[in-house]
Design an enzyme around this catalytic site. Sequence first.
Site, PDB file in Angstrom:
ATOM      1  N   HIS A 207     -11.210-104.226 119.866  1.00 47.42           N
ATOM      2  CA  HIS A 207     -12.072-103.094 119.498  1.00 47.42           C
ATOM      3  C   HIS A 207     -13.451-103.175 120.141  1.00 47.42           C
ATOM      4  O   HIS A 207     -14.174-102.181 120.203  1.00 47.42           O
ATOM      5  CB  HIS A 207     -12.187-102.965 117.968  1.00 47.42           C
ATOM      6  CG  HIS A 207     -13.097-103.947 117.311  1.00 47.42           C
ATOM      7  ND1 HIS A 207     -12.643-105.101 116.702  1.00 47.42           N
ATOM      8  CD2 HIS A 207     -14.453-103.966 117.156  1.00 47.42           C
ATOM      9  CE1 HIS A 207     -13.661-105.763 116.194  1.00 47.42           C
ATOM     10  NE2 HIS A 207     -14.775-105.100 116.449  1.00 47.42           N
TER      11      HIS A 207
ATOM     12  N   GLY B 130      14.898-105.512 113.945  1.00 41.86           N
ATOM     13  CA  GLY B 130      15.488-104.194 113.737  1.00 41.86           C
ATOM     14  C   GLY B 130      15.803-103.890 112.293  1.00 41.86           C
ATOM     15  O   GLY B 130      16.883-103.380 111.975  1.00 41.86           O
ATOM     16  N   VAL B 131      14.855-104.197 111.399  1.00 43.76           N
ATOM     17  CA  VAL B 131      15.030-103.890 109.977  1.00 43.76           C
ATOM     18  C   VAL B 131      13.738-103.333 109.411  1.00 43.76           C
ATOM     19  O   VAL B 131      12.653-103.603 109.921  1.00 43.76           O
ATOM     20  CB  VAL B 131      15.423-105.146 109.142  1.00 43.76           C
ATOM     21  CG1 VAL B 131      16.798-105.645 109.526  1.00 43.76           C
ATOM     22  CG2 VAL B 131      14.380-106.239 109.281  1.00 43.76           C
TER      23      VAL B 131
ATOM     24  N   ASP C 136      -5.880-107.342 117.502  1.00 44.68           N
ATOM     25  CA  ASP C 136      -7.267-107.068 117.887  1.00 44.68           C
ATOM     26  C   ASP C 136      -7.816-108.136 118.824  1.00 44.68           C
ATOM     27  O   ASP C 136      -8.939-108.613 118.665  1.00 44.68           O
ATOM     28  CB  ASP C 136      -8.158-106.932 116.646  1.00 44.68           C
ATOM     29  CG  ASP C 136      -9.467-106.198 116.962  1.00 44.68           C
ATOM     30  OD1 ASP C 136      -9.556-105.580 118.042  1.00 44.68           O
ATOM     31  OD2 ASP C 136     -10.407-106.271 116.140  1.00 44.68           O
TER      32      ASP C 136
ATOM     33  N   ASN D 283     -20.872-109.758 115.878  1.00 48.36           N
ATOM     34  CA  ASN D 283     -20.168-111.039 115.901  1.00 48.36           C
ATOM     35  C   ASN D 283     -18.707-110.893 116.312  1.00 48.36           C
ATOM     36  O   ASN D 283     -18.043-111.898 116.594  1.00 48.36           O
ATOM     37  CB  ASN D 283     -20.203-111.710 114.526  1.00 48.36           C
ATOM     38  CG  ASN D 283     -21.489-112.471 114.274  1.00 48.36           C
ATOM     39  OD1 ASN D 283     -22.361-111.996 113.553  1.00 48.36           O
ATOM     40  ND2 ASN D 283     -21.619-113.649 114.876  1.00 48.36           N
ATOM     41  N   SER D 284     -18.191-109.690 116.300  1.00 46.56           N
ATOM     42  CA  SER D 284     -16.768-109.476 116.595  1.00 46.56           C
ATOM     43  C   SER D 284     -16.396-110.068 117.949  1.00 46.56           C
ATOM     44  O   SER D 284     -17.056-109.807 118.966  1.00 46.56           O
ATOM     45  CB  SER D 284     -16.448-107.975 116.596  1.00 46.56           C
ATOM     46  OG  SER D 284     -16.527-107.445 115.308  1.00 46.56           O
TER      47      SER D 284
END
Length: 401
Positions: A35, A196-197, A66, A139-140
């Site tokens: 982001h 696949g569930v 992310d 800080n991300s």
Amino acid sequence: DFFDEEGPDGKPRKVSSLGSGFVIDPSGLIVTNNHVIEGADEIIVNFTDGSKLKVVKILGHDPKTDLALLLVQPTKPLKAVSFGNSSVLRVGDWVMAIGNPFGLGGSLTVGVVSATKRDINAGPYDDFIQTDAAINRGNSGGPLFNMEGEVIGVNTAIISPTGGSIGIGFAVPSNTAVRVLNQLKEYGETRRGWLGVHVQNVTDEMAFTLGLEAPKGALVASVTPDGPAASVGIKPRDVILDFGGQTIRSMRDLPRAVAAGTVGMDVPLKVLRNGEVVDVIVELGRLPKEEKDGPAPDERQGGSELLGLTIEPLTHELRDRFRISGKVEGVVVTGVAPGSPAAKKHIKVGDVIVEVTQEAVRQPDEVLARLRAVRKSGRRRVLFLLADAEGELRFVAVPIG
């Protein structure tokens, strides 16, 4: 980071955004959050010595965790950090967060691990480290260190009513980050395992009906046709208890375990079926872009003998009225009494009852017969398999009182 944005006069203008990151290879590999760089036209990396480098390539990014991997071309080797093992972290361990809060420059804060394996509903693979080390805007993408100087997390999110730190921050565990970053480096994208569930949690009410002493595992609500699970006979109503040696305690454990698996690998499963545990070997597929192993679309837990329901055969007229897919078969719900057991379990008009206590039904009389049989047996709940208009399935256990 610079982004195009429309100004007051309608003309494009440049706006900037700040974040953090860290070097993992002296040749110029840098980790940050997706982001932070998403939509950027130009990315400039500022180093603590005052030097700057322009990112020449985004090697890959993964919105689900992310994370992003960037490439710069330094004139001399950069100082790099190394990853530690996040699986050995314990609540109470000391940690340090480094980043660029509010654009002030390199800052360090200290705290402890408040929790591990935290699910904040940010995505299907949530497994965050929670810390009270101050993490603020900017800080991300920065590193979370242990006391040995190893990166054990990538700072990603905070919970705050004010926008500043209140001691609740979250970091992607290093073990998750390393796996994703290695794939971004090699392939430019992630290659996750796929079963696949669609699954849902086993509730207290469902556990007895399914043959469990207590709620655990991931209950299969539907199986993708021609997917890996379908090819080895996994069926709705199966409860997946173990995936490749990892105990599946709840629904959320399974998508994480599957996604971490290697595409093409044979993985042993332990599956509860009709009260017995069976062993199954499945070859993991690769997660298609439009698919995911995860919660059933309506994972809410949630039949005058019919528990507050009015039901009718699924005629062409009713199929058209409720826009029910042609692949759905069963008995349609045309009324739900307010405050009834069915209403309290979120059964709604337009739902289709596909099975009652693991037996297919096509007529209202069949539903009634199954319900009478449940009452006669002394069981306190009846297990419905319901379909929505699109055919997505979910299980609902309704008290019969």
